[in-house]
Write a protein that holds these residues in place. Structure first.
Motif, mmCIF file in Angstrom:
data_model
loop_
_atom_site.group_PDB
_atom_site.id
_atom_site.type_symbol
_atom_site.label_atom_id
_atom_site.label_comp_id
_atom_site.label_asym_id
_atom_site.label_seq_id
_atom_site.Cartn_x
_atom_site.Cartn_y
_atom_site.Cartn_z
ATOM 1 N N GLN A 1 -7.879 2.480 6.737
ATOM 2 C CA GLN A 1 -8.092 2.009 5.587
ATOM 3 C C GLN A 1 -7.854 0.298 5.660
ATOM 4 O O GLN A 1 -7.022 -0.214 5.988
ATOM 5 N N TYR B 1 -4.243 8.285 8.652
ATOM 6 C CA TYR B 1 -5.085 7.911 7.385
ATOM 7 C C TYR B 1 -5.238 6.610 7.004
ATOM 8 O O TYR B 1 -6.184 5.803 6.933
ATOM 9 N N TYR C 1 0.911 -1.306 -0.093
ATOM 10 C CA TYR C 1 -0.216 -0.085 -0.032
ATOM 11 C C TYR C 1 0.828 1.172 0.169
ATOM 12 O O TYR C 1 1.485 1.547 1.107
#
Length: 245
Positions: free
Chosen positions: A113, A109, A57
Motif C-alpha cells: 500500500q 498487505y 496508517y
C-alpha cells in the motif's frame, strides 16, 4: 481521512480489517490496533480514527474471523449471561501463534500500500490483546519499533512467549499501561512485569483509581482523565520511535 474495510487473506481465511489513514502526506508509519474481547465495534473504529489523525496508517483486524464472528453487539452486565460466556469462549480460542500469523498477513498487505510505511510499525492491544501487541515486537523485531499493552491480561505466564519476558527479545520500546484495580492483572502479575522490564527500554505505569477497561468511552468504568493520559502516552511512544527520515 480515508476509512476502508478490507478482507485481508491469512493462512486460515480472511480477516475483515478496518483501515484508517490521512488522505495526504504519506506514506505513514503503520499502527496495528488489536481489539479487546468484546470484538469489533464503532467504539474501536473511532479510537483507530483518532490514532490515524496523528499521521498513522492504522489497521484494526477482526481476530475472531476463524469462528465466523465479527461483532458481538451489546453485552449484558451479568457475568453468567450466555453472550458473555460466548465472548470468553472466543477469547480462549485464540493463541499467540495464531495472531502472529495474522500479523504477518497484515504487514504483507500493508507492504503493498502506497500510504503505508512498514519499516516503521507500532502496536497497541487492549485487554486480551495486550500480549499480542507485545509479542508482535518480539516476532517482528525489524519492523515493530514500539508496542503498548493497555490493561493487558496474561502478562506473566510460564510460557516462553510471556510478555514479561519480551524485553530481552526486542529493541522496540515497550509500554504497559495498567489499571490500579484489575482482577485480570493483579498486583503480583504487574510486579513480575516490572521485574522483567528492569534495565529495558520500557515503562510499566499504573493508573491510580482506575479499573480494567478505563480507556473505553462506552464502559461504565471509563475514566476520562486516565483515558486521555493513555492517549498522551501512546502518541508520545509512537513519536519517539516511528520517526520517518
Amino acid at each position: 481521512m480515508i476509512d476502508q474495510q478490507i478482507a485481508i487473506p491469512t493462512r486460515d481465511g480472511h480477516t475483515a480489517t478496518f483501515i484508517s489513514h490521512p488522505e495526504r502526506g504519506g506514506p505513514f508509519p503503520v499502527i496495528l490496533f488489536y481489539m479487546d474481547a468484546p470484538a469489533i465495534r464503532e467504539e474501536l473504529r473511532d479510537m483507530a480514527r483518532r490514532l490515524a489523525t496523528s499521521g498513522y496508517y492504522v489497521m484494526l483486524p477482526n481476530l475472531y474471523y476463524r469462528s465466523g464472528v465479527m461483532e458481538l453487539g451489546a453485552l449484558p452486565a451479568d457475568p453468567n449471561a450466555p453472550e458473555r460466556k460466548r465472548m470468553f469462549q472466543l477469547m480462549g480460542s485464540l493463541t499467540i501463534p495464531m495472531i502472529m500469523d495474522d500479523t504477518s498477513a497484515l504487514l504483507a498487505y500493508a507492504e503493498g500500500q502506497a500510504a503505508a510505511n512498514t519499516k516503521l510499525v507500532g502496536t497497541v492491544g487492549y485487554c486480551m490483546s495486550g500480549r499480542y501487541a507485545i509479542n508482535a515486537a518480539t516476532h517482528f523485531p525489524d519492523s515493530v519499533k514500539a508496542a503498548a499493552s493497555i490493561y493487558g491480561v496474561q502478562l506473566a505466564t510460564d510460557q516462553d512467549d510471556s510478555p514479561h519476558l519480551a524485553a530481552a527479545k526486542t529493541k522496540a520500546e515497550l509500554y504497559f499501561g495498567c489499571a490500579e484495580t484489575d482482577v485480570y492483572a493483579p498486583p503480583e502479575i504487574i510486579e513480575k512485569v516490572k521485574e522483567g522490564m528492569k534495565a529495558a527500554k520500557a515503562e510499566v505505569e499504573i493508573y491510580p483509581g482506575t479499573h480494567h477497561g478505563f480507556a473505553f468511552p462506552k464502559r461504565p468504568v471509563y475514566d476520562r482523565d486516565a483515558a486521555e493520559r493513555h492517549w498522551e502516552r501512546l502518541l508520545a511512544l509512537y513519536r519517539r520511535n516511528l520517526v520517518q527520515i
